[in-house]
Design a protein around this motif. Sequence first.
Motif, short mmCIF file in Angstrom:
data_model
loop_
_atom_site.label_atom_id
_atom_site.label_comp_id
_atom_site.label_asym_id
_atom_site.label_seq_id
_atom_site.Cartn_x
_atom_site.Cartn_y
_atom_site.Cartn_z
N THR A 426 30.26 42.17 49.16
CA THR A 426 30.99 42.36 50.41
C THR A 426 31.75 43.68 50.40
OG1 THR A 426 32.87 41.15 49.49
CG2 THR A 426 31.28 39.89 50.81
N THR A 427 31.94 44.25 51.57
CA THR A 427 32.56 45.58 51.65
C THR A 427 34.06 45.54 51.39
OG1 THR A 427 32.77 45.31 54.05
CG2 THR A 427 30.81 46.46 53.23
N THR A 428 34.69 44.41 51.65
CA THR A 428 36.15 44.31 51.47
C THR A 428 36.47 43.13 50.55
OG1 THR A 428 36.51 45.16 53.71
CG2 THR A 428 38.35 44.07 52.63
N TRP A 429 37.18 43.42 49.47
CA TRP A 429 37.61 42.39 48.55
C TRP A 429 39.07 42.02 48.80
CZ3 TRP A 429 35.72 44.23 43.03
CH2 TRP A 429 34.32 44.18 42.99
N THR A 430 39.40 40.77 48.50
CA THR A 430 40.80 40.36 48.52
C THR A 430 41.48 40.83 47.21
OG1 THR A 430 40.38 38.25 47.43
CG2 THR A 430 40.16 38.32 49.83
N THR A 431 42.79 40.78 47.20
CA THR A 431 43.52 41.14 45.98
C THR A 431 43.11 40.24 44.83
OG1 THR A 431 45.40 41.89 47.30
CG2 THR A 431 45.81 41.41 44.97
N HIS A 432 42.90 38.97 45.13
CA HIS A 432 42.50 38.02 44.09
C HIS A 432 41.13 38.38 43.52
CE1 HIS A 432 42.41 34.32 41.84
NE2 HIS A 432 41.31 33.93 42.44
N GLN A 433 40.21 38.81 44.39
CA GLN A 433 38.88 39.19 43.91
C GLN A 433 38.93 40.43 43.03
OE1 GLN A 433 36.94 39.25 47.80
NE2 GLN A 433 35.56 37.60 47.13
N HIS A 434 39.78 41.39 43.38
CA HIS A 434 39.95 42.56 42.51
C HIS A 434 40.45 42.13 41.13
CE1 HIS A 434 39.15 46.03 45.08
NE2 HIS A 434 39.72 45.38 46.09
N THR A 435 41.39 41.21 41.11
CA THR A 435 41.92 40.71 39.84
C THR A 435 40.83 40.01 39.03
OG1 THR A 435 44.10 40.42 40.82
CG2 THR A 435 43.64 39.21 38.79
N GLU A 436 40.03 39.20 39.72
CA GLU A 436 38.92 38.51 39.04
C GLU A 436 37.93 39.50 38.47
OE1 GLU A 436 38.58 34.33 41.56
OE2 GLU A 436 37.55 36.13 42.28
N PHE A 437 37.62 40.55 39.23
CA PHE A 437 36.69 41.57 38.75
C PHE A 437 37.25 42.24 37.50
CE2 PHE A 437 35.06 45.92 38.60
CZ PHE A 437 33.69 45.69 38.66
N HIS A 438 38.54 42.60 37.52
CA HIS A 438 39.15 43.24 36.36
C HIS A 438 39.10 42.33 35.13
CE1 HIS A 438 41.69 45.73 39.41
NE2 HIS A 438 40.46 46.18 39.31
N GLN A 439 39.35 41.06 35.34
CA GLN A 439 39.29 40.11 34.23
C GLN A 439 37.87 40.02 33.66
OE1 GLN A 439 40.77 36.54 36.08
NE2 GLN A 439 42.93 37.01 35.63
N ALA A 440 36.89 39.97 34.56
CA ALA A 440 35.50 39.87 34.12
C ALA A 440 35.09 41.13 33.35
CB ALA A 440 34.58 39.66 35.32
N VAL A 441 35.49 42.30 33.85
CA VAL A 441 35.15 43.55 33.17
C VAL A 441 35.80 43.60 31.79
CG1 VAL A 441 35.55 46.04 33.20
CG2 VAL A 441 34.69 44.90 35.24
#
Length: 481
Positions: A426-441
């Motif tokens: 998706t083109t726009t992530w929520t703040t929570h999704q950004h956090t999840e991405f950082h955790q996964a990385v």
Amino acid sequence: MKTSLRSAWVALAGLSAVFLFEMLDNSILNVALPTIGRELHASTTALQWVTGAYSVVFGGLMLVFGAVADRAGRRRVMLVGLTLLGLASLATASVTTAEQLIAVRAVMGVAAAMTTPGSIALAFRLFDDDTLRVRAMTLISTVGLVGLAVGPTAGGFVLAVAPWQALLLVNVPIAALAIAGIRSGIDADDPADLHRDPIDIPGAVLGTATIVLALVAPTLFVEEGTHSWAPWTATGAAVVAAVLFVVRERSARHPLLDLRLVARPLVSAGLAYKAATGLAVAGMGYLVTLQFQLDWGWPPALAAAGMLPQVVVLVFAGPFVNRFVERVGLDRAAWLSSAAVVAGLAVYALLGRFNYVWVALSLSLVAAAIRVVGAVAGVNVLRGLPKNRTSIGAALVDTASEVTSGAGIAIAGTMLAALFTGSIATTTWTTHQHTEFHQAVTLAGLLLTVLAAALVTWAMLRTRNATPTTTEPTEAVTSHA
């Protein structure tokens, strides 16, 4: 034997052309996938297999053709493969459907499997001196990496003035150059450096199945997620095939791959170093690409520019590689550069999400390590093998890199699938999704770091007091009692 790179320039030009084809092929074609999809009315799955068919066939058949080359002659098998490459590339001009293109790409994968292992083995055979061998492999890999770096840009320019078929037709003159250089610059194989053991057909089938399944499974994990039955089935089948392959090779009178050779310190350590770099390059590359475009919102052009530190180091580090290896020696160069891979992964996992500077440092560390390991690991593996097993050794080097590259992508993709909620595209992530991405990385990066560190540590322990064994009598390893 040649006494300098200058005296071997014709042969090196031919071998460099082989590696140029391997590096240029997929990178230049990826640019054309949207155009190919429109003109051939290809589905998303079909487009994936335009590149996937080549990679799977290439990776799956390397061991088989490495074994064939050790029996029939490395130079002969390479020339046949180059001829097949030229013919398959010419066939691109008459392709009208996606299925036909996939078939052509599969044939090109066969050609690559016939030529790539031989390029390392023949470069090794040109010289007696290990320093010259490293210099030769550094030169050959530099040519290929230049192709990898300029491929997408060159492909974009070509598409502006020519049909997409031109991107594959360029393989025809490359194959012709390689054939001319190898025929003129490399002598025919000495029968004393070959062997006549029967080919282990069951072992070849099981080995190919293991590698193909191991390469397909990571793609299925990334595409279908951990909740689908398909990737787990492919993984389970790969494990079963691998176990059966080991059982077969331990019991066969004339195994496709004598496991006692793989267990030699220089061989197993060299493969472990290549495996560590394969994990790092594929896993981190996958995560960095997503981070630039999806997490940071960079457009594709800026994301491509963000990879420039890696490209610059890969292309221009060649002369420094030679000096470094000459100063510290082959074995120390191997573990020091592999340690840089671990350091680059650790920096990215812990700090990469904060600032681009840390990402650039990580890319540079891993790229510098690749340049050294790419030249040194292959030399070390071949130093540890009898002369009549160098092609299968070279095939092992490439296979280790291919399989662990797939594993690196699987680790990164599976971690993202497990921790990221919603659609990642998706083109726009929520703040929570950004956090999840950082955790996964972070978790994926740390897992890759631990695995790479384990491989490097194990390889270092294996090479303590190890010595080259290419001069050992070969009768003891050609068959089981």
